[in-house]
Design a protein around this motif. Sequence first.
Motif, PDB file in Angstrom:
ATOM      1  N   ALA A  72      68.696  86.543  49.438  1.00 30.16           N
ATOM      2  CA  ALA A  72      69.270  86.456  48.098  1.00 30.16           C
ATOM      3  C   ALA A  72      69.262  85.025  47.598  1.00 30.16           C
ATOM      4  O   ALA A  72      69.605  84.093  48.329  1.00 30.16           O
ATOM      5  CB  ALA A  72      70.695  87.007  48.091  1.00 30.16           C
ATOM      6  N   ALA A  79      70.993  82.587  44.735  1.00 26.40           N
ATOM      7  CA  ALA A  79      72.186  82.521  43.893  1.00 26.40           C
ATOM      8  C   ALA A  79      71.977  81.475  42.808  1.00 26.40           C
ATOM      9  O   ALA A  79      71.597  80.337  43.092  1.00 26.40           O
ATOM     10  CB  ALA A  79      73.409  82.171  44.735  1.00 26.40           C
ATOM     11  N   ARG A 120      74.437  84.521  38.894  1.00 22.33           N
ATOM     12  CA  ARG A 120      73.509  85.602  39.193  1.00 22.33           C
ATOM     13  C   ARG A 120      73.188  85.575  40.667  1.00 22.33           C
ATOM     14  O   ARG A 120      73.055  84.514  41.269  1.00 22.33           O
ATOM     15  CB  ARG A 120      72.195  85.442  38.410  1.00 22.33           C
ATOM     16  CG  ARG A 120      72.336  85.616  36.945  1.00 22.33           C
ATOM     17  CD  ARG A 120      71.094  85.275  36.130  1.00 22.33           C
ATOM     18  NE  ARG A 120      69.856  85.157  36.833  1.00 22.33           N
ATOM     19  CZ  ARG A 120      69.095  84.050  36.778  1.00 22.33           C
ATOM     20  NH1 ARG A 120      69.479  82.980  36.108  1.00 22.33           N
ATOM     21  NH2 ARG A 120      67.933  84.017  37.409  1.00 22.33           N
ATOM     22  N   LEU A 121      73.067  86.760  41.234  1.00 22.72           N
ATOM     23  CA  LEU A 121      72.676  86.913  42.629  1.00 22.72           C
ATOM     24  C   LEU A 121      71.505  87.867  42.634  1.00 22.72           C
ATOM     25  O   LEU A 121      71.632  89.017  42.225  1.00 22.72           O
ATOM     26  CB  LEU A 121      73.853  87.475  43.439  1.00 22.72           C
ATOM     27  CG  LEU A 121      73.850  87.334  44.955  1.00 22.72           C
ATOM     28  CD1 LEU A 121      73.789  85.866  45.362  1.00 22.72           C
ATOM     29  CD2 LEU A 121      75.089  87.999  45.546  1.00 22.72           C
ATOM     30  N   ALA A 161      74.794  91.081  42.297  1.00 19.81           N
ATOM     31  CA  ALA A 161      76.206  90.734  42.124  1.00 19.81           C
ATOM     32  C   ALA A 161      77.127  91.944  41.978  1.00 19.81           C
ATOM     33  O   ALA A 161      78.220  91.955  42.550  1.00 19.81           O
ATOM     34  CB  ALA A 161      76.372  89.783  40.941  1.00 19.81           C
ATOM     35  N   ALA A 202      79.899  86.902  44.377  1.00 22.49           N
ATOM     36  CA  ALA A 202      79.822  86.331  43.029  1.00 22.49           C
ATOM     37  C   ALA A 202      81.090  85.555  42.699  1.00 22.49           C
ATOM     38  O   ALA A 202      81.030  84.464  42.105  1.00 22.49           O
ATOM     39  CB  ALA A 202      79.587  87.442  42.000  1.00 22.49           C
ATOM     40  N   LEU A 216      81.077  82.217  44.603  1.00 25.18           N
ATOM     41  CA  LEU A 216      80.116  81.279  44.013  1.00 25.18           C
ATOM     42  C   LEU A 216      80.638  80.716  42.695  1.00 25.18           C
ATOM     43  O   LEU A 216      80.443  79.537  42.387  1.00 25.18           O
ATOM     44  CB  LEU A 216      78.781  81.983  43.797  1.00 25.18           C
ATOM     45  CG  LEU A 216      78.025  82.374  45.076  1.00 25.18           C
ATOM     46  CD1 LEU A 216      76.902  83.353  44.747  1.00 25.18           C
ATOM     47  CD2 LEU A 216      77.474  81.150  45.789  1.00 25.18           C
ATOM     48  N   TYR A 223      77.628  85.633  53.167  1.00 21.62           N
ATOM     49  CA  TYR A 223      76.443  85.029  52.571  1.00 21.62           C
ATOM     50  C   TYR A 223      76.184  83.703  53.292  1.00 21.62           C
ATOM     51  O   TYR A 223      76.905  82.737  53.111  1.00 21.62           O
ATOM     52  CB  TYR A 223      76.678  84.807  51.083  1.00 21.62           C
ATOM     53  CG  TYR A 223      75.473  84.391  50.267  1.00 21.62           C
ATOM     54  CD1 TYR A 223      74.170  84.612  50.695  1.00 21.62           C
ATOM     55  CD2 TYR A 223      75.652  83.780  49.023  1.00 21.62           C
ATOM     56  CE1 TYR A 223      73.080  84.238  49.917  1.00 21.62           C
ATOM     57  CE2 TYR A 223      74.568  83.396  48.237  1.00 21.62           C
ATOM     58  CZ  TYR A 223      73.292  83.623  48.691  1.00 21.62           C
ATOM     59  OH  TYR A 223      72.212  83.244  47.922  1.00 21.62           O
TER      60      TYR A 223
END
Length: 321
Positions: free
Chosen positions: A34, A36, A44-45, A54, A61, A64, A113
Amino acid sequence: MTPLRFSPMLATPSERREFGPGWLLERKLDGIRALAYRDGPTVRLESRTGKQLAPGFPELAEALAAQPVRRFVLDGEIVALDEHGATSFERLQRRMQLHDPRRALATGVAVTYFLFDLLRLEEYDTTRLPLAERKRVLARALRYGGPLRYTEHREADGPAPLAEACARGWEGLIVKRADGAYQQRRSSDWLKLKCTAAQELVVGGFTDPAGSRAGFGALLLGTHLADGRLRYAGKVGTGFSTAVLHALRARLDALARPGSPFDGPVPERAPHWVEPVLVAQCAFTGWTEEGRLRHPRFLGLREDKEAREVFRESFREDQGT
């Protein structure tokens, strides 16, 4: 304005085992690749294929969006860890098919993540910086904790500690050139050394279920040759729950086609053919001399990889011993 978008750098399968100074070793993770993106309030992911992730991973999300850095592009892997700290692609499957944040969180499957590269920071493009420098900046720029982790590394100096990694339950190692730039393609500057035989395969058909089994009997699988032809690689009939058998049969029926997508004969009685667009992740014990999977087991579907990208990967059956 068109949103900023990068293509991820991909590792090349390798049987090399000796690495001198100038190479970095990282843990190989088995999850969803992924990227980011953050631009002010917007996060956005995205998967390798540009799929929006996301909604299915709202906790990522949120983490982040809470970072002190207002603009960045990050590269990493979303994984589900088991009780021993090993990545579990089967567990992650329970989250991969969901796009509603509430339903995703209600599964109770925690995700992490792991971030391992930095492509952009504020207004600066960092892809041309050496990897070692990108990782130093990445380690300092973000706040880690909760579902976000920094991917640690060590410098190579001699034989790669693959046996040690396998004993810890890892998927293997990723070996990267410390002075390499970030290339938006597959590159030999990143090499993957795997502990077990496992890879993606293209679903080209299926067989009927027998007895009390639901859905289907087995998936018929293949890999692409260099010229684009799909070569039959065998079938997998284990690793499916009843729910997966029913759900996957519905997807297979929607992809029905009259003729075989494989190049050459397939030794199965009365098979059903499908358009070769689904990608299955399977574990297996090796390859036969005929190029067929030995003792395969279905792990899940990969929604983050295009079928045209699936080729047979090399594997040494003694590499984890």
